[in-house]
Design a protein around this motif. Structure first.
Motif, short mmCIF file in Angstrom:
data_model
loop_
_atom_site.label_atom_id
_atom_site.label_comp_id
_atom_site.label_asym_id
_atom_site.label_seq_id
_atom_site.Cartn_x
_atom_site.Cartn_y
_atom_site.Cartn_z
N ALA A 1 0.90 -1.20 0.06
CA ALA A 1 -0.06 -0.10 0.10
C ALA A 1 0.61 1.28 0.01
CB ALA A 1 -0.95 0.09 1.29
N LEU A 2 1.92 1.20 -0.68
CA LEU A 2 2.62 2.47 -0.88
C LEU A 2 2.16 3.44 -1.94
CD1 LEU A 2 6.20 0.87 -1.53
CD2 LEU A 2 5.17 1.64 0.67
N PHE A 3 2.31 4.80 -1.76
CA PHE A 3 1.86 5.74 -2.41
C PHE A 3 2.64 6.00 -3.88
CE2 PHE A 3 0.38 7.13 1.68
CZ PHE A 3 -0.75 7.03 1.76
N PRO A 4 2.09 5.46 -5.15
CA PRO A 4 3.06 5.47 -6.16
C PRO A 4 3.52 6.73 -6.55
CG PRO A 4 0.60 5.41 -6.91
CD PRO A 4 0.74 5.13 -5.28
N HIS A 5 2.92 7.86 -6.35
CA HIS A 5 3.25 9.42 -6.69
C HIS A 5 4.63 9.88 -5.54
CE1 HIS A 5 0.14 9.90 -3.87
NE2 HIS A 5 0.80 11.09 -3.61
N MET A 6 4.59 9.26 -4.49
CA MET A 6 5.61 9.72 -3.50
C MET A 6 6.84 9.20 -3.75
SD MET A 6 3.41 10.09 -0.05
CE MET A 6 1.84 11.09 0.11
N THR A 7 8.03 9.87 -3.32
CA THR A 7 9.22 9.11 -3.12
C THR A 7 9.41 8.26 -1.86
OG1 THR A 7 10.24 10.84 -1.88
CG2 THR A 7 10.34 11.21 -4.08
N VAL A 8 10.43 7.43 -1.90
CA VAL A 8 10.51 6.79 -0.65
C VAL A 8 10.60 7.44 0.61
CG1 VAL A 8 12.52 5.27 0.62
CG2 VAL A 8 11.90 4.91 -1.92
N GLY B 1 16.22 7.23 -0.97
CA GLY B 1 15.22 8.08 -0.64
C GLY B 1 14.40 8.77 -1.85
N HIS B 2 15.06 9.09 -2.88
CA HIS B 2 14.45 9.72 -3.76
C HIS B 2 14.00 9.08 -5.07
CE1 HIS B 2 15.97 13.50 -2.07
NE2 HIS B 2 17.15 12.82 -2.30
N ARG B 3 13.81 7.76 -5.11
CA ARG B 3 13.09 6.78 -5.79
C ARG B 3 11.77 6.65 -5.61
NH1 ARG B 3 17.06 1.59 -7.22
NH2 ARG B 3 19.04 2.65 -7.63
N LYS B 4 11.00 6.51 -6.72
CA LYS B 4 9.74 6.09 -6.39
C LYS B 4 9.41 4.70 -6.34
CE LYS B 4 8.00 10.43 -7.43
NZ LYS B 4 7.30 10.79 -8.59
N ARG C 1 7.74 2.45 -7.86
CA ARG C 1 7.85 1.60 -9.17
C ARG C 1 9.28 1.53 -9.68
NH1 ARG C 1 6.14 6.55 -10.86
NH2 ARG C 1 7.80 7.85 -12.35
N GLU C 2 10.17 2.17 -9.00
CA GLU C 2 11.79 1.99 -9.37
C GLU C 2 12.26 1.12 -8.42
OE1 GLU C 2 12.78 6.38 -11.09
OE2 GLU C 2 12.10 6.26 -8.97
N LEU C 3 11.60 0.45 -7.53
CA LEU C 3 12.13 -0.60 -6.58
C LEU C 3 11.94 -1.94 -6.85
CD1 LEU C 3 11.30 1.58 -3.26
CD2 LEU C 3 13.20 1.72 -4.54
N SER C 4 12.58 -2.99 -6.31
CA SER C 4 12.37 -4.46 -6.37
C SER C 4 11.36 -4.73 -5.41
CB SER C 4 13.49 -5.25 -5.96
OG SER C 4 14.00 -4.82 -4.80
N GLY C 5 10.75 -5.85 -5.26
CA GLY C 5 9.55 -6.38 -4.32
C GLY C 5 10.33 -6.19 -3.03
N GLY C 6 11.43 -6.61 -2.93
CA GLY C 6 11.95 -6.63 -1.66
C GLY C 6 12.19 -5.20 -0.83
N GLN C 7 12.75 -4.15 -2.03
CA GLN C 7 12.95 -2.88 -1.30
C GLN C 7 11.58 -2.25 -1.09
OE1 GLN C 7 15.08 -1.73 -4.95
NE2 GLN C 7 16.97 -1.78 -3.84
N GLN C 8 10.46 -2.47 -1.92
CA GLN C 8 9.04 -2.14 -1.44
C GLN C 8 8.74 -2.59 -0.21
OE1 GLN C 8 6.18 -2.29 -4.68
NE2 GLN C 8 7.68 -2.22 -6.05
N GLN C 9 8.97 -3.90 0.20
CA GLN C 9 8.53 -3.96 1.57
C GLN C 9 9.40 -3.40 2.64
OE1 GLN C 9 9.66 -8.15 3.18
NE2 GLN C 9 7.58 -8.55 3.32
N ARG C 10 10.58 -3.17 2.25
CA ARG C 10 11.49 -2.31 3.29
C ARG C 10 10.79 -1.06 3.51
NH1 ARG C 10 15.39 -5.44 1.02
NH2 ARG C 10 16.94 -6.71 2.57
N VAL C 11 10.41 -0.40 2.48
CA VAL C 11 9.66 0.89 2.61
C VAL C 11 8.41 0.73 3.50
CG1 VAL C 11 8.76 2.69 1.37
CG2 VAL C 11 10.58 1.65 0.36
N ALA C 12 7.68 -0.12 3.24
CA ALA C 12 6.41 -0.25 3.99
C ALA C 12 6.97 -0.61 5.37
CB ALA C 12 5.79 -1.50 3.21
#
Length: 376
Positions: free
Chosen positions: A98-105, A140-143, A145-156
């Motif tokens: 449930a990350l916001f796609p328009h926001m950076t990390v 920190g400045h990536r969106k 969609r520019e992250l792998s699945g594992g990186q997205q999970q780390r953001v969450a």
């Protein structure tokens, strides 16, 4: 209705989350049936069960996304049953992140702090600390969609941790990851949880995840907690047939109660008798009563057939699993027409010693079995 294990609802001074006799119904269908549960401070507790058992509903009651029809929810000893989610100081990692796609990390991670009106300099500091904790430095400045699945999970995960929650809730967070990454993230999240001493509630239907990560596991079925205990106790001493069958692989052998001798219980199994400690028989039984013997594949072993062999059968297949081999044996039992048992070996040697078509005896470790009355 199945009784709630008494130890699951006992509060103490170290209780972080407590649910008292919570009931939830959806469209006249009971989802939770007077569930009581006490989660200790700093504990990693897993809610484990099949789809529809009530585990996600229980998580939502703690989070405040669902409201109980009856019963109470407490966090840090304070009643929160009527409090909205944002006032419970809960960190939540969803199944789909449930990350916001328009926001950076950085903006995604800091979202909860902005909702709390934390000053910008403090927000920036805490976001950087959270990013370092989950190994996202430099991203920190990536969106998303520019992250792998594992990186997205780390953001969450960082977004959930940055608000310094009283309780962290994880709703099947590994389901979108491949097997290798899933294992790595399990280790990483558990390490972070231990380092922070953070009370964590984890929802999964994956028995392997539950066994690997938990301090305690609450096994759920039909809206109740069937058993709650540390992983080793659940696996070795299940309290009912559902827990025995759901947690790991198991063979079920039909038997009859024979007698009690020298303090042990004797069961007629196959062509002979086996003696078990009384603690292994979890239901009272009379002479001749039909029983089911539950034994894990690793607690069976093949042996040369001899007169004292209680069970015997024909090897029909071997399945190589890397770290072990499963051997399938066609066993002739008096009360079943035909039954295939699984015997688990730690290495591939059994494939040569017992080729397909060979006849073998089967021995079982009597201390490792559980015995129940057949489920109706």
């Amino acid at each position: 209705m199945h009784p709630v294990p008494p130890e699951s609802g006992l509060p103490s001074a170290d209780t972080a989350v407590r649910l008292e006799r919570v009931v939830k119904t959806y469209r006249d269908q009971p989802v939770l049936r007077e569930v009581s549960l006490a989660i200790q401070r700093g504990e990693f507790l897993t809610l484990l069960g099949p789809s529809g058992c009530g585990k996600t509903t229980l998580l939502n009651l703690i989070a405040g996304f669902a409201e109980a029809d009856r019963g109470e929810v407490f966090i840090d000893g304070q009643p929160v049953t009527s409090e909205p989610p944002h006032r419970r100081q809960i960190g939540l990692v969803f199944q789909n992140y449930a990350l916001f796609p328009h926001m950076t990390v950085e903006r995604n991670i800091g979202y909860g702090l902005r909702m709390q009106r934390v000053p910008k300099d403090e927000e920036a500091r805490r976001v950087q600390e959270a990013m370092a904790l989950v190994k996202l430095d430099g991203l920190g400045h990536r969106k998303p969609r520019e992250l792998s699945g594992g990186q997205q999970q780390r953001v969450a995960l960082a977004r959930a941790l940055v608000i310094q929650p009283k309780v962290l809730l994880l709703d099947e967070p590994f389901s979108a990851l491949d097997k290798n990454l899933r294992g790595a993230m399990q280790v990483e999240i558990r390490e972070i949880q231990r380092r922070l001493g953070l009370t964590t509630v984890f929802v999964t239907h994956d028995q392997g995840e539950a066994l690997a990560m938990s301090d305690r596991i609450a096994v759920m079925s039909g809206g109740v907690i069937r058993q709650i205990a540390p992983p080793t106790e659940l696996y070795q001493h299940p309290q009912d047939p559902f827990v025995a069958s759901f947690l790991g692989d198991v063979n079920i052998l039909p038997a009859h109660y024979h007698a009690k001798s020298a303090g042990d219980v004797q069961l007629r199994l196959g062509s002979g008798l086996i003696s078990l400690p009384p603690a292994r028989l979890l239901h009272s039984a009379h002479e001749g009563a039909r029983l089911d013997v539950y034994v894990r594949p690793e607690h069976l072993r093949l042996e040369n057939l001899h007169a004292a062999s209680v069970l015997s059968g024909t090897v029909v297949n071997h399945v190589f699993q890397g770290d072990h081999v499963d051997t399938f044996v066609d066993v002739d039992l008096p009360m079943t027409a035909r039954q295939i048992l699984t015997v688990r070996h730690p290495g591939p040697g059994a494939m040569q010693q017992w080729p397909v078509g060979s006849v073998a005896g089967l021995a079982l470790s009597h201390e490792s079995v559980s015995v129940f009355s057949p489920e109706r």
